[in-house]
Design a protein around this motif. Sequence first.
Motif, short mmCIF file in Angstrom:
data_model
loop_
_atom_site.label_atom_id
_atom_site.label_comp_id
_atom_site.label_asym_id
_atom_site.label_seq_id
_atom_site.Cartn_x
_atom_site.Cartn_y
_atom_site.Cartn_z
N ARG A 165 54.60 24.60 34.04
CA ARG A 165 53.89 23.46 34.98
C ARG A 165 54.35 22.56 35.04
O ARG A 165 54.25 22.35 36.33
CB ARG A 165 52.56 23.84 34.82
N SER A 166 54.95 21.85 33.89
CA SER A 166 55.85 20.26 34.81
C SER A 166 56.10 20.34 35.14
O SER A 166 56.82 19.66 36.12
CB SER A 166 55.03 20.16 32.87
N LEU A 167 57.74 21.13 34.84
CA LEU A 167 58.27 21.42 35.60
C LEU A 167 58.34 22.27 36.92
O LEU A 167 59.20 21.63 38.30
CB LEU A 167 59.86 22.39 34.83
N ALA A 168 58.00 22.69 37.43
CA ALA A 168 57.43 22.86 38.58
C ALA A 168 57.07 22.05 39.55
O ALA A 168 56.91 21.90 40.60
CB ALA A 168 56.69 24.25 38.52
N LEU A 186 57.31 17.75 43.37
CA LEU A 186 57.33 16.70 44.21
C LEU A 186 58.46 16.12 44.50
O LEU A 186 58.90 15.44 45.99
CB LEU A 186 56.94 16.09 42.86
N ASN A 187 59.90 16.10 44.18
CA ASN A 187 60.60 15.83 44.33
C ASN A 187 61.22 16.88 45.80
O ASN A 187 62.33 15.64 46.56
CB ASN A 187 61.84 16.67 43.75
N GLY A 188 61.34 17.63 46.14
CA GLY A 188 61.14 18.32 47.51
C GLY A 188 59.91 17.99 48.22
O GLY A 188 61.09 17.94 49.67
N SER A 189 58.81 17.49 47.71
CA SER A 189 58.05 17.23 49.04
C SER A 189 58.62 15.88 49.39
O SER A 189 58.64 15.05 50.40
CB SER A 189 56.83 16.89 48.29
N ILE A 190 59.50 15.25 49.17
CA ILE A 190 59.49 13.44 48.50
C ILE A 190 61.02 13.62 49.90
O ILE A 190 60.91 12.83 50.83
CB ILE A 190 59.71 12.63 47.77
N LEU A 191 61.65 14.53 49.49
CA LEU A 191 63.27 14.36 50.07
C LEU A 191 63.42 14.87 51.45
O LEU A 191 63.49 15.04 52.25
CB LEU A 191 63.83 15.82 49.04
N SER A 192 61.98 16.24 51.90
CA SER A 192 61.05 16.95 53.07
C SER A 192 61.10 15.63 54.01
O SER A 192 61.43 15.51 54.96
CB SER A 192 60.37 17.59 53.19
N ALA A 214 61.24 24.92 41.77
CA ALA A 214 60.15 25.23 41.78
C ALA A 214 59.32 26.63 42.00
O ALA A 214 58.49 26.94 39.66
CB ALA A 214 59.09 23.95 43.24
N ALA A 215 60.16 26.75 42.34
CA ALA A 215 59.95 28.66 42.69
C ALA A 215 59.60 29.50 41.29
O ALA A 215 59.28 30.48 40.71
CB ALA A 215 60.04 28.64 44.19
N GLU A 228 52.28 29.37 42.97
CA GLU A 228 53.80 29.75 43.57
C GLU A 228 53.31 29.73 45.40
O GLU A 228 54.31 29.59 46.00
CB GLU A 228 53.62 30.83 43.29
N ALA A 229 52.33 29.92 46.17
CA ALA A 229 51.92 29.90 47.32
C ALA A 229 52.30 28.53 48.30
O ALA A 229 52.73 28.79 49.13
CB ALA A 229 50.22 30.71 47.28
#
Length: 386
Positions: free
Chosen positions: A240-243, A248-254, A269-270, A280-281
Motif C-alpha cells: 500500500r505504501s508503494l502504491a 504521488l509521483n505520477g500525479s506530480i509528473l502529470s 501503482a496499479a 485501484e479505482a
Amino acid sequence: APPPAAPSAPAQKIDHRLVDSIHQCRAIAEALNAKLLACYLVPRPPNLEGAAAQWRRHRRTFLRRAPLANAPGTKAGAVAEVVVAWNHCSYVARQLIRVAALMERCSHDAAAPIETSTTASLSFESTSVCSASAANTSAAEAMIRLGAIVKRTKAARTPGKQGLALIVGPLADRSTSDDRQRYVGGVVCEAMESEFEFEVRRDHTELALQYATKAIELHKIEHSQSLSSGEEPGSKEGKRSLARLHYLNGSILSALGRFTEAAEHFGNAASFAAGWPGLEAQILRARGKCLDRIKEASASHGDVCAADVKLLAILNANVASLLTSKEIEEAAAEAFSADPSLAVGAKSISWPVNDNASAPLEFVVTFPGLTHATSGDIVPAVVAVK
C-alpha cells in the motif's frame, strides 16, 4: 489532504499582542521540536518510541491547522484567522522538510543500523511515524499544498491594506506602527512579505517531485532492512505504501506535463494496489487520463493505451462500483470503440494476458430469429457475458 480554502482577508481586528504571542509560541515550538527529535534519534540505538510520541504531539498541536482566536465584537463562539493560510502552509512544509532530513540521517543510517532485536520490539506505528520515506512523502505533499495556496494568494492580492492583509494577516493595519512592542519570534511584516515573494519564485511542484522520488528510494532501503529483520516479503503495508508513493509521483509528473513518466508510475501503482478497490479505482482513473494526454500528443500509443486501462476498470466489479455512471459510460465507449486499423464497423477488445493466462470473462453470442446470413449483412445479436 486537500489544499486550504481560498484566502480571504481577516474581517476583524485582533489584539496585536495576541498575534505576536502566537507567532512566538510557534517559533519556540519549532525549535524545541527539532532539538527533542534530535535527542531521541541521534543516539544509537535511537529511541523511536519517544521520537514518535513527540512528533505526533507536535503535529497535532501546531501543524494540523492554523491558529484561530476569538473575534472581538462578534457573537460568542466566532473565531478569526490569526495566521494567514500561506504562512501556516510554509511553517508546516519547513518543519516536515527538516524532520525528513533528520530521520533520513539518523533513523536509517547505513553506517550504524538499528539492531534487529530493538526493531522487532517496536510498534508498527512508531516505526512508520519515524520512517524517512514517510517523512519525505509528507514533505512532498506539503510542498504541493504550499504551492497551491501561494498561487491563489498571489492571484487574490490587491494593492493597499486589503491585499497586504492576505500576506501578513491581522497586523496589516499596524505594519508601520511604532507603538507595537517587539517580541522575539513575533511578527515582522517586512520579513513576511519577503518570505512570501521567496515562495512565489520557487517551483513547488519540482521540489515536491524531488521529495517524492527520494521517498521511493528510501522505501526500498527500509524494505530491505525490514526483510533482514525477519519481516515477510510482500506485506500489505509495504504494497500500500508503494502504491501511494508511485501514485504521488505520477500525479506530480502529470502536473509537470511529463505524461510518459507519469503513466509508468501509475502502472506501478496499479500493480501494488490490487485488492484495494478504492485506491485501484483512483489510480486507474488517473492513468487513463494520463494515457489520453499521451495519445493527444503523439500518434504512438505504446504497449498500453487508455482504452486498455478503462476496460480493466469496468471489468473489475469492485472498481467499477466506485466509478460514476458518466465515467463508466465514457470508459465503455472508448474501450469498445472501433479500431481504425480494422474494417469499418468492426470492434476490437484487448486485455493484457500472458501465454498461460485465461480470458478475464466468458461470453456467448447468439443470433435470434436468423439461421444464416452472408458476409456484410447487419443482423441482430445478443451477447451474454459472464
